[in-house]
Design an enzyme around this catalytic site. Structure first.
Site, PDB file in Angstrom:
ATOM      1  N   ASP A 172       6.576   3.629  -0.059  1.00 37.74           N
ATOM      2  CA  ASP A 172       6.038   2.496  -0.810  1.00 37.74           C
ATOM      3  C   ASP A 172       5.126   2.944  -1.947  1.00 37.74           C
ATOM      4  O   ASP A 172       4.776   4.126  -2.046  1.00 37.74           O
ATOM      5  CB  ASP A 172       5.299   1.535   0.138  1.00 37.74           C
ATOM      6  CG  ASP A 172       4.310   2.250   1.051  1.00 37.74           C
ATOM      7  OD1 ASP A 172       4.029   3.441   0.829  1.00 37.74           O
ATOM      8  OD2 ASP A 172       3.818   1.614   1.993  1.00 37.74           O
TER       9      ASP A 172
ATOM     10  N   ASN B 137      -2.259  -4.500  11.312  1.00 42.77           N
ATOM     11  CA  ASN B 137      -1.509  -5.733  11.587  1.00 42.77           C
ATOM     12  C   ASN B 137      -0.051  -5.452  11.944  1.00 42.77           C
ATOM     13  O   ASN B 137       0.775  -6.345  11.976  1.00 42.77           O
ATOM     14  CB  ASN B 137      -1.586  -6.699  10.388  1.00 42.77           C
ATOM     15  CG  ASN B 137      -0.937  -6.113   9.134  1.00 42.77           C
ATOM     16  OD1 ASN B 137      -0.384  -5.031   9.163  1.00 42.77           O
ATOM     17  ND2 ASN B 137      -1.005  -6.851   8.035  1.00 42.77           N
TER      18      ASN B 137
ATOM     19  N   HIS C 213       2.029  -3.465  10.210  1.00 45.14           N
ATOM     20  CA  HIS C 213       2.961  -3.211   9.108  1.00 45.14           C
ATOM     21  C   HIS C 213       3.435  -1.763   9.090  1.00 45.14           C
ATOM     22  O   HIS C 213       2.729  -0.844   9.476  1.00 45.14           O
ATOM     23  CB  HIS C 213       2.410  -3.679   7.747  1.00 45.14           C
ATOM     24  CG  HIS C 213       1.336  -2.848   7.127  1.00 45.14           C
ATOM     25  ND1 HIS C 213       0.167  -3.375   6.654  1.00 45.14           N
ATOM     26  CD2 HIS C 213       1.266  -1.526   6.851  1.00 45.14           C
ATOM     27  CE1 HIS C 213      -0.581  -2.430   6.129  1.00 45.14           C
ATOM     28  NE2 HIS C 213       0.065  -1.299   6.234  1.00 45.14           N
TER      29      HIS C 213
ATOM     30  N   GLU D  41       4.832  -6.451   5.687  1.00 50.07           N
ATOM     31  CA  GLU D  41       3.774  -7.222   6.326  1.00 50.07           C
ATOM     32  C   GLU D  41       4.353  -8.191   7.364  1.00 50.07           C
ATOM     33  O   GLU D  41       5.540  -8.532   7.291  1.00 50.07           O
ATOM     34  CB  GLU D  41       3.032  -8.039   5.262  1.00 50.07           C
ATOM     35  CG  GLU D  41       2.357  -7.202   4.185  1.00 50.07           C
ATOM     36  CD  GLU D  41       1.057  -6.562   4.637  1.00 50.07           C
ATOM     37  OE1 GLU D  41       0.900  -6.281   5.843  1.00 50.07           O
ATOM     38  OE2 GLU D  41       0.185  -6.340   3.781  1.00 50.07           O
TER      39      GLU D  41
HETATM   40  C1  GLP Z   1      -0.989   1.631   4.002  1.00 51.99           C
HETATM   41  C2  GLP Z   1       0.416   2.201   3.833  1.00 51.99           C
HETATM   42  C3  GLP Z   1       1.110   2.341   5.161  1.00 51.99           C
HETATM   43  C4  GLP Z   1       0.202   3.041   6.151  1.00 51.99           C
HETATM   44  C5  GLP Z   1      -1.026   2.192   6.369  1.00 51.99           C
HETATM   45  C6  GLP Z   1      -1.970   2.744   7.407  1.00 51.99           C
HETATM   46  O1  GLP Z   1      -1.008   0.268   4.043  1.00 51.99           O
HETATM   47  N1  GLP Z   1       1.224   1.424   2.970  1.00 51.99           N
HETATM   48  O2  GLP Z   1       2.334   3.067   4.985  1.00 51.99           O
HETATM   49  O3  GLP Z   1       0.868   3.237   7.360  1.00 51.99           O
HETATM   50  O4  GLP Z   1      -1.690   2.126   5.118  1.00 51.99           O
HETATM   51  O5  GLP Z   1      -2.919   3.560   6.834  1.00 51.99           O
HETATM   52  P1  GLP Z   1      -3.912   4.492   7.605  1.00 51.99           P
HETATM   53  O6  GLP Z   1      -3.103   5.670   8.034  1.00 51.99           O
HETATM   54  O7  GLP Z   1      -4.925   4.868   6.570  1.00 51.99           O
HETATM   55  O8  GLP Z   1      -4.469   3.729   8.737  1.00 51.99           O
END
Ligand code: GLP
Length: 241
Positions: free
Chosen positions: A67, A136, A138, A143
């Site tokens: 992404d 959440n 995702h 989402e």
């Molecule tokens: C972002 C990314 C996700 C990732 C998420 C969790 O939203 N788009 O791909 O999994 O963050 O991030 P973290 O690893 O910092 O908790």
């Protein structure tokens, strides 16, 4: 689903790196799907160390990122382009033309999504895809929703995701409210999926993703339908399993 519970974040990083190294060593041409977020940083550090020791090469590897935010220049330290370059790509021998990240600055975002999906279909399937998970539930930027989006698409980010990611920005108004992400079908097209989750803040969503019903309201729960998924969690994230 295979669940690997390890002691702490360092162990998650080591095991995640091991999965990547195995694929790099066993496949002649390898296509790897990559995540951002704070969770994979430790894994990327180990991968860079292994590369520097001469133990692995990305000479024949292609990567596809999950992404990218819409509206951040590549030079913006919060863009996923910048993140990938500083945490991984600038330290290894991957060829520039083999790096794929959605262009969040494209004039025509719909066209960019379609082209990204097309490129992945032509060059894929991904041999292995690494995922993090949002609080959440995702994955990528898929989402919670009342249906599963399929192919790469433009998504509006949840308020909770904007809030969670605000810690990286100077002020909350700077956090983009939309992104390009691989869709659920794109994610499930990978041959192997490895999801990393660390810390108690992920425990509830991990429980729902692993043991709950498959629902687009918990996007990661769809992974229950894939035939080769490994979830690597530390004891804190595995608290409710
Ligand atoms: C972002 C990314 C996700 C990732 C998420 C969790 O939203 N788009 O791909 O999994 O963050 O991030 P973290 O690893 O910092 O908790």
């Amino acid at each position: 689903m295979k669940i690997e519970v390890v002691k702490n974040y360092d162990e998650i990083s080591k095991l995640g790196a091991k999965y990547m190294i195995d694929v790099l060593r066993n496949e002649e041409k390898v296509v790897i799907g990559l995540p951002t977020g704070s969770t994979p940083i430790g894994m990327y550090k180990i991968i860079v160390e292994e590369y520097k020791k001469g133990n692995i090469t990305f000479n024949n590897a292609k990567t596809f990122n999950l992404d990218e935010y819409i509206g951040l220049e590549k030079t913006n330290t919060n863009s996923y382009y910048y993140f990938m370059n500083s945490n991984l790509f600038s330290h290894i021998d991957i060829k520039n033309e083999n790096i794929n990240i959605p262009n969040g600055m494209a004039k025509n975002i719909k066209e960019e999504c379609n082209n990204y999906e097309k490129r992945l279909k032509e060059q894929g399937p991904m041999d292995i895809l690494f995922l993090g998970i949002g609080q959440n539930g995702h994955i990528g930027f898929n989402e919670p929703n009342d249906y599963f989006e399929t192919n790469t698409y433009k998504v509006s980010l949840d308020e909770s995701t904007v809030n969670a990611n605000a810690r990286f920005f100077d002020k909350i108004e700077d956090v983009p409210t939309s992104a390009i992400t691989m869709g659920i079908k794109t994610i499930l097209s990978a041959k192997k999926i490895v999801l990393l989750a660390s810390g108690e803040s992920k425990a509830e969503t991990i429980k729902q993703a692993v043991n709950g019903k498959v629902t687009p309201m918990v996007p990661a729960s769809v992974l229950q339908l894939h035939q080769d998924v490994t979830i690597i969690v530390d004891e804190a994230a595995a608290k409710y399993l």
